[in-house]
Structures are given as structure tokens and as C-alpha cells.
Design a protein around this motif. Structure first.
Motif, PDB file in Angstrom:
ATOM      1  N   ILE A 104      -7.899   1.997   2.560  1.00 47.03           N
ATOM      2  CA  ILE A 104      -7.223   1.035   1.843  1.00 47.03           C
ATOM      3  C   ILE A 104      -7.477   1.306   0.493  1.00 47.03           C
ATOM      4  N   SER A 105      -6.611   1.683  -0.408  1.00 48.95           N
ATOM      5  CA  SER A 105      -6.922   2.038  -1.641  1.00 48.95           C
ATOM      6  C   SER A 105      -6.875   0.949  -2.760  1.00 48.95           C
ATOM      7  N   ILE A 106      -7.763   0.909  -3.642  1.00 50.57           N
ATOM      8  CA  ILE A 106      -7.868   0.019  -4.553  1.00 50.57           C
ATOM      9  C   ILE A 106      -7.458   0.528  -5.921  1.00 50.57           C
ATOM     10  N   GLN A 279      -2.270   0.152   0.441  1.00 57.15           N
ATOM     11  CA  GLN A 279      -2.307  -0.335  -0.916  1.00 57.15           C
ATOM     12  C   GLN A 279      -2.642  -1.560  -1.561  1.00 57.15           C
ATOM     13  N   VAL A 280      -3.854  -1.841  -2.073  1.00 56.48           N
ATOM     14  CA  VAL A 280      -3.986  -3.288  -2.791  1.00 56.48           C
ATOM     15  C   VAL A 280      -2.886  -3.409  -3.913  1.00 56.48           C
ATOM     16  N   SER A 281      -2.281  -4.360  -3.599  1.00 58.70           N
ATOM     17  CA  SER A 281      -1.134  -4.941  -4.705  1.00 58.70           C
ATOM     18  C   SER A 281      -1.458  -6.140  -5.518  1.00 58.70           C
ATOM     19  N   ASN A 298      -5.484 -14.305  -2.577  1.00 61.62           N
ATOM     20  CA  ASN A 298      -4.747 -14.241  -1.448  1.00 61.62           C
ATOM     21  C   ASN A 298      -4.623 -12.967  -1.059  1.00 61.62           C
ATOM     22  N   GLU A 299      -4.534 -11.843  -1.853  1.00 61.79           N
ATOM     23  CA  GLU A 299      -4.663 -10.595  -1.588  1.00 61.79           C
ATOM     24  C   GLU A 299      -5.935  -9.998  -1.189  1.00 61.79           C
TER      25      GLU A 299
END
Length: 315
Positions: A104-106, A279-281, A298-299
Motif C-alpha cells: 500500500i503506497s502512501i 494506492q492511498v487516494s 474513510n480512506e
């Protein structure tokens, strides 16, 4: 005779990539002649405990019993007299029960609280404020997860590592010419391409020519990690080991011990064959003329649940 001699060699699996960026599960089998070199490099140069992650007996048992692990991969642009920033942050979860890993990319511009400082800023600035410790604590709070390990790579060493491995192959989604950060004029054609270290640096840094912006950049970074894992797993030449160790010893820090790495190699190596990415949006905003990525609660909860649900999966 040669077979008998070979039987006296103690074989080990060196995590070329696992020590590095995901680099914890790339594998290669090497002779006893390099065993001590590997151990000494890890113990004397690479192993760096941090206060934010306590290495307890329970943690050791977790690896030995093949429990799911959460590892923070940090790509840092760090130069002499400049601590730099953690421009690449990837939450890596490894679940041996389903032989899979999740990345998971931040995004580096994500606005969040700087743990220990009491104010909000871009998440990549946490490294400039407090090094690995603050970045680890900040990411843990952002995703509401507990990290077991971290691996920090100075991005300046990525170029050397890829050259030592003989380059990497990735699938490129769009064609462009590198005329930005490096201004070397490399042409990245669409499709499968082979990159050396210098070309890889241009590939992972470009974002302004990508319609997806930072999200596209992060996607390419994940592709490079997967390619290094794959290439590291295929490298079997003992003659390359010392060169790899030199690169890692000068550019990598982790709280993984040598024994931890051996357990990872033994118990988690199959996970590299099944990789999932996210990918974190968020929404771009400006505060006092500074750009940030606003990530909703929420994300953040979605990321937290993704990690927990992934780690709870069984066959």
C-alpha cells in the motif's frame, strides 16, 4: 568429487530485496564462503533498532511461527549534511498463510499529524523532523496499525543495486522522454523494457508527464520493487554477492536481525509470487499556498481494514 565438495557447503538464502525495499523476500542461494560476509554486513552495518518498534521475544516467535507481518518500506533521498525526506512510503504486509504480500503506497504529500510534534504536515516531512522513528510512528498512527519491522533505503543506492543485479525488466504503461529530474534524454517506450540503474532512477522519479501524477509515480515504484524481487531471486552468481553487500551496507537500515532474515527467507519466500498493490487516494488542497493531499477518515479506515483483513486470511 565435485558433488561431495558441494555437499559440504552450507547454503543460505540472502534476501537481496527484502533487506532493501520489498527486498525482504527476494531470494538467492549462496555458498558457505559468503555466509560470514552476509552476517557481518547485516550485524555491523544494516541492523539499526528503533525506539518506535520494540524487538521483543513475542516478535521473534511471530516470525518463527509464520504469522503475518507488517513492514514499512522507506525510500529516502538522503545526502551528506541533509537528512532528506521519506519520499517513498510503502506499507508491506506479508501473509504466509496465503503465500501473498500486499503493498500500500502512501503519497508523500499526504497531510497528517507529525507524531511527537503536535501539528500537521506532509507525511514525508516526518523523516526530516525525526528520522526513521518519527516516520514509523506517524505511519502507524495514520493507518492505525502496528508495524513489526521497517526497511529504509537511501534512494541514491538504488541505482548501484540495480546495476549490480544486471538491470531489471518492467512493463511501461506509457511512452515518454526523460527531460526532467535527470535530463539524460532516456526514451521509455511503452511495453516491456529493460532498465539499468541510471535509467531506473529516471523511471521512478518522473511524475509531471504522467497524467496520474504522484499516483503514477508510486505505481512505477511498486513495479520496480517487484522487478527487483524477481531479479534478486534469479541471481545465483556468488561473484556478485560482495558487490551487493557493499551497496546494501552503505544504503540500507532495518531493525531486522540476521536471524530474522533467515526466518523470513525460510518461511515467507513464497509470498513474492503473489503481489497485490493499492494506492492511498485523496483530494489535492492548498493551505498557505502549499500543496497537500487530503486523505479522508474513510480512506484511512479503508487502508486499516485492508491490512487487517489481508493478515487474517487463511487458506
Amino acid at each position: 568429487m565435485g558433488q561431495r565438495k558441494g555437499s559440504k557447503k552450507k547454503r543460505i538464502i540472502l534476501i537481496i530485496v527484502g533487506i532493501l525495499l520489498s527486498l525482504i523476500i527476494g531470494t538467492g542461494v549462496y555458498a558457505f564462503s559468503v555466509y560470514n560476509n552476509v552476517k557481518n554486513t547485516v550485524d555491523e552495518k544494516i541492523h539499526k533498532p528503533v525506539e518506535s518498534i520494540q524487538h521483543t521475544p513475542d516478535q521473534k516467535v511471530k516470525i518463527e511461527q509464520k504469522k503475518p507481518l507488517n513492514i514499512l518500506l522507506m525510500g529516502v533521498d538522503e545526502r551528506e549534511h541533509d537528512r532528506g525526506r521519506a519520499d517513498t512510503l510503502i506499507l508491506l504486509s506479508i501473509n504466509p498463510n496465503i503465500s501473498s504480500l500486499q503493498m500500500i503506497s502512501i503519497p508523500r504529500d499526504t497531510r497528517t499529524e507529525m507524531v511527537g510534534r503536535g501539528f500537521q504536515d506532509k507525511i514525508n516531512h516526518s523523516y526530516a523532523f525525526g528520522g526513521s522513528d518519527m516516520t514509523i510512528s506517524t505511519v502507524e498512527q495514520f493507518a492505525n496499525v502496528d508495524l513489526d519491522y521497517y526497511v529504509k533505503l537511501n534512494m541514491e543506492g538504488l541505482e548501484d543495486l540495480i546495476d549490480v543485479l544486471g538491470g531489471i525488466t518492467v512493463y511501461n504503461d506509457m511512452e515518454w522522454t526523460d527531460s526532467g529530474y535527470y535530463e539524460r534524454g532516456f526514451v521509455y517506450k511503452k511495453g516491456e523494457i529493460h532498465l539499468n540503474g541510471e535509467q531506473t532512477m529516471g523511471y521512478v522519479r518522473m511524475r509531471y508527464k504522467d497524467p496520474a501524477g504522484d499516483a503514477g509515480r508510486n505505481k512505477r515504484q511498486r513495479k520496480v520493487i517487484e522487478a527487483i524481487v524477481s531479479q534478486g531471486a534469479s541471481v545465483a552468481s556468488v561473484t556478485k554477492i560482495n558487490d551487493v553487500l557493499d551497496v546494501l551496507g552503505n544504503n540500507v537500515e532495518t531493525n531486522l536481525t540476521f536471524d530474522d532474515m533467515k526466518n523470513l527467507m525460510t518461511n515467507y519466500r513464497e509470498a513474492r509470487k503473489n503481489i497485490k498493490s493499492y494506492q492511498v487516494s485523496g483530494q489535492g488542497i492548498y493551505i498557505n499556498d502549499i500543496y497537500y493531499l487530503h486523505v479522508t477518515e474513510n480512506e484511512r479506515e479503508k487502508v486499516h481494514n485492508m491490512i487487517n483483513e489481508f493478515n487474517e486470511k487463511t487458506k
